[in-house]
Write a protein that holds these residues in place. Structure first.
Motif, PDB file in Angstrom:
ATOM      1  N   GLY A  44      -3.543 -10.520   2.850  1.00 49.50           N
ATOM      2  CA  GLY A  44      -3.991  -9.421   3.701  1.00 49.50           C
ATOM      3  C   GLY A  44      -2.807  -9.002   4.556  1.00 49.50           C
ATOM      4  O   GLY A  44      -2.354  -9.763   5.402  1.00 49.50           O
ATOM      5  N   ILE A  45      -2.265  -7.792   4.299  1.00 51.15           N
ATOM      6  CA  ILE A  45      -0.992  -7.418   4.939  1.00 51.15           C
ATOM      7  C   ILE A  45      -1.194  -6.561   6.173  1.00 51.15           C
ATOM      8  O   ILE A  45      -0.238  -6.070   6.749  1.00 51.15           O
ATOM      9  N   ARG A 102      -3.805  -3.544   8.439  1.00 51.51           N
ATOM     10  CA  ARG A 102      -4.388  -2.212   8.240  1.00 51.51           C
ATOM     11  C   ARG A 102      -5.550  -2.205   7.261  1.00 51.51           C
ATOM     12  O   ARG A 102      -5.818  -1.197   6.610  1.00 51.51           O
ATOM     13  N   VAL A 127      -3.121  -7.446  -0.877  1.00 49.97           N
ATOM     14  CA  VAL A 127      -2.454  -7.330  -2.178  1.00 49.97           C
ATOM     15  C   VAL A 127      -2.522  -8.670  -2.926  1.00 49.97           C
ATOM     16  O   VAL A 127      -1.502  -9.316  -3.147  1.00 49.97           O
ATOM     17  N   HIS A 175      -2.235 -11.288  -5.635  1.00 51.77           N
ATOM     18  CA  HIS A 175      -1.359 -11.175  -6.805  1.00 51.77           C
ATOM     19  C   HIS A 175      -0.962 -12.530  -7.355  1.00 51.77           C
ATOM     20  O   HIS A 175      -1.119 -13.553  -6.700  1.00 51.77           O
ATOM     21  N   HIS A 224       7.811  -6.553  -9.590  1.00 49.66           N
ATOM     22  CA  HIS A 224       6.804  -6.994  -8.621  1.00 49.66           C
ATOM     23  C   HIS A 224       7.176  -6.486  -7.224  1.00 49.66           C
ATOM     24  O   HIS A 224       6.343  -5.939  -6.500  1.00 49.66           O
ATOM     25  N   LEU A 225       8.446  -6.657  -6.887  1.00 47.44           N
ATOM     26  CA  LEU A 225       8.949  -6.244  -5.574  1.00 47.44           C
ATOM     27  C   LEU A 225       8.847  -4.728  -5.396  1.00 47.44           C
ATOM     28  O   LEU A 225       8.473  -4.238  -4.344  1.00 47.44           O
ATOM     29  N   LEU A 234       5.225  -3.753  -4.754  1.00 46.69           N
ATOM     30  CA  LEU A 234       4.871  -4.055  -3.360  1.00 46.69           C
ATOM     31  C   LEU A 234       5.507  -3.042  -2.410  1.00 46.69           C
ATOM     32  O   LEU A 234       4.890  -2.602  -1.443  1.00 46.69           O
ATOM     33  N   GLU A 235       6.748  -2.710  -2.707  1.00 47.84           N
ATOM     34  CA  GLU A 235       7.479  -1.738  -1.872  1.00 47.84           C
ATOM     35  C   GLU A 235       6.768  -0.388  -1.903  1.00 47.84           C
ATOM     36  O   GLU A 235       6.550   0.234  -0.870  1.00 47.84           O
ATOM     37  N   SER A 278       3.312  -0.605   0.020  1.00 49.74           N
ATOM     38  CA  SER A 278       3.436  -0.683   1.475  1.00 49.74           C
ATOM     39  C   SER A 278       4.025   0.599   2.070  1.00 49.74           C
ATOM     40  O   SER A 278       3.604   1.055   3.124  1.00 49.74           O
ATOM     41  N   ARG A 279       4.977   1.195   1.352  1.00 50.68           N
ATOM     42  CA  ARG A 279       5.579   2.444   1.863  1.00 50.68           C
ATOM     43  C   ARG A 279       4.533   3.554   1.936  1.00 50.68           C
ATOM     44  O   ARG A 279       4.403   4.236   2.951  1.00 50.68           O
ATOM     45  N   LEU A 315       1.276   3.228   2.051  1.00 51.19           N
ATOM     46  CA  LEU A 315       0.166   2.926   2.954  1.00 51.19           C
ATOM     47  C   LEU A 315       0.549   3.044   4.421  1.00 51.19           C
ATOM     48  O   LEU A 315      -0.310   3.029   5.292  1.00 51.19           O
ATOM     49  N   ARG A 316       1.838   3.143   4.697  1.00 58.06           N
ATOM     50  CA  ARG A 316       2.232   3.378   6.085  1.00 58.06           C
ATOM     51  C   ARG A 316       1.742   4.743   6.550  1.00 58.06           C
ATOM     52  O   ARG A 316       1.633   4.991   7.733  1.00 58.06           O
ATOM     53  N   LEU A 371       3.489  -5.065   6.424  1.00 53.32           N
ATOM     54  CA  LEU A 371       3.502  -3.786   5.710  1.00 53.32           C
ATOM     55  C   LEU A 371       4.877  -3.131   5.813  1.00 53.32           C
ATOM     56  O   LEU A 371       5.413  -2.614   4.835  1.00 53.32           O
ATOM     57  N   LEU A 413       7.640  -5.187   3.895  1.00 54.83           N
ATOM     58  CA  LEU A 413       7.544  -5.023   2.439  1.00 54.83           C
ATOM     59  C   LEU A 413       8.154  -3.706   1.965  1.00 54.83           C
ATOM     60  O   LEU A 413       8.607  -3.603   0.826  1.00 54.83           O
ATOM     61  N   THR A 414       8.155  -2.707   2.839  1.00 53.26           N
ATOM     62  CA  THR A 414       8.714  -1.418   2.410  1.00 53.26           C
ATOM     63  C   THR A 414      10.221  -1.501   2.190  1.00 53.26           C
ATOM     64  O   THR A 414      10.812  -0.592   1.622  1.00 53.26           O
TER      65      THR A 414
END
Lengths: 157, 101
Positions: free
Chosen positions: A60-61, A63, A67, A69, A115-116, A119-120, A123-124, A126-127, B52, B55-56
């Protein structure tokens, strides 16, 4: 990497009302099975691996997003899906908030870069609060897919 | 009076990069400090206390990150964060983390 590169359209689920973390992970893995992305044998092993990963620390990251995984040797490419829960699920997130939006990722162990990048990307995008809120409010998988496509076309960020 | 910024550069050396678990450890550690802490990768500048945000960065092996901290415990914060990165996010769980992502 874009959402459409790793999210399986047919495995997106909305209005997922379950009681806990394990159930939502089961539901998402079943969705991947139903969409033909994984087999029954893989499903069981993937769920087990994802739950084990959650024991190390919640994915749970913040907001209201998680994710869950795993890096799993049975897949040859990154497989992913999205689930939306209106009532929310307790996920032991760092910020203590219930999770309403989940991105599940199953990736081949020898491709840490993919994978990275997934995730990137998650998260980008969802900001952006609007994108995040719209996704959580989605009532149908088609709505989620449309939002992901819009995000891929940089309509949010 | 402007509070000075403490700066430190770290390099991500673990093969898996700054994926979810390291990002969580990083943000969780940053949260223990009162200072404002930022992580900078080239033109991208994010809040070290948010998973969050961290991770970006999409920071794979070999990525150079600049840490900025501003506040009373800025030095301690950067010392602790740099140690975490330098240890390749080593914990008791490192081995199982390798196999489960």
């Amino acid at each position: 990497m874009k959402f459409i590169d790793f999210v399986s359209r047919e495995a997106i689920r909305t209005c997922v009302e379950v009681d806990d973390k394990e159930q939502v992970i089961q539901a998402m893995a079943t969705a991947l099975l139903e969409s033909g992305k994984i087999t029954e044998d893989q499903r069981e092993s993937i769920v087990e691996a994802i739950l084990k990963r959650e024991e190390l620390g919640s994915t749970g990251i913040g907001r209201g997003v998680a994710v869950p995984h795993t890096k799993h040797p049975s897949v040859t490419e990154l497989v992913g899906t999205v689930a939306v829960s209106e009532q929310g699920i307790d996920f032991d997130s760092l910020d203590g908030e219930k999770v309403h939006l989940l991105f599940m990722l199953v990736s081949p162990p020898d491709r840490p870069g993919d994978h990275l990048r997934a995730l990137e990307n998650i998260s980008r995008q969802l900001r952006d609060e609007t994108f995040c809120r719209f996704l959580k409010q989605s009532q149908a998988p088609a709505d989620v897919w449309q939002l992901l496509e819009e995000a891929d076309n940089n309509e949010f960020v | 009076m402007e509070i000075p910024v403490v700066e430190r550069t770290v390099v991500i050396s673990n093969p898996q990069g700054l994926h979810a678990r390291p990002a969580e450890m990083f943000a969780r550690l940053a949260l223990r400090f009162d200072s404002e802490i930022e992580v900078i990768r080239e033109s991208l500048r994010v809040d070290a206390k948010s998973i969050l945000h961290v991770l970006t960065l999409g920071a794979g092996q070999g990525t150079k990150l600049v840490l900025h901290a501003r506040g009373a415990d800025a030095n301690e914060a950067l010392e602790a964060l740099a140690r975490l990165v330098d240890s390749d996010f080593a914990t008791d769980e490192t081995l199982s983390q390798e196999s489960h992502g």
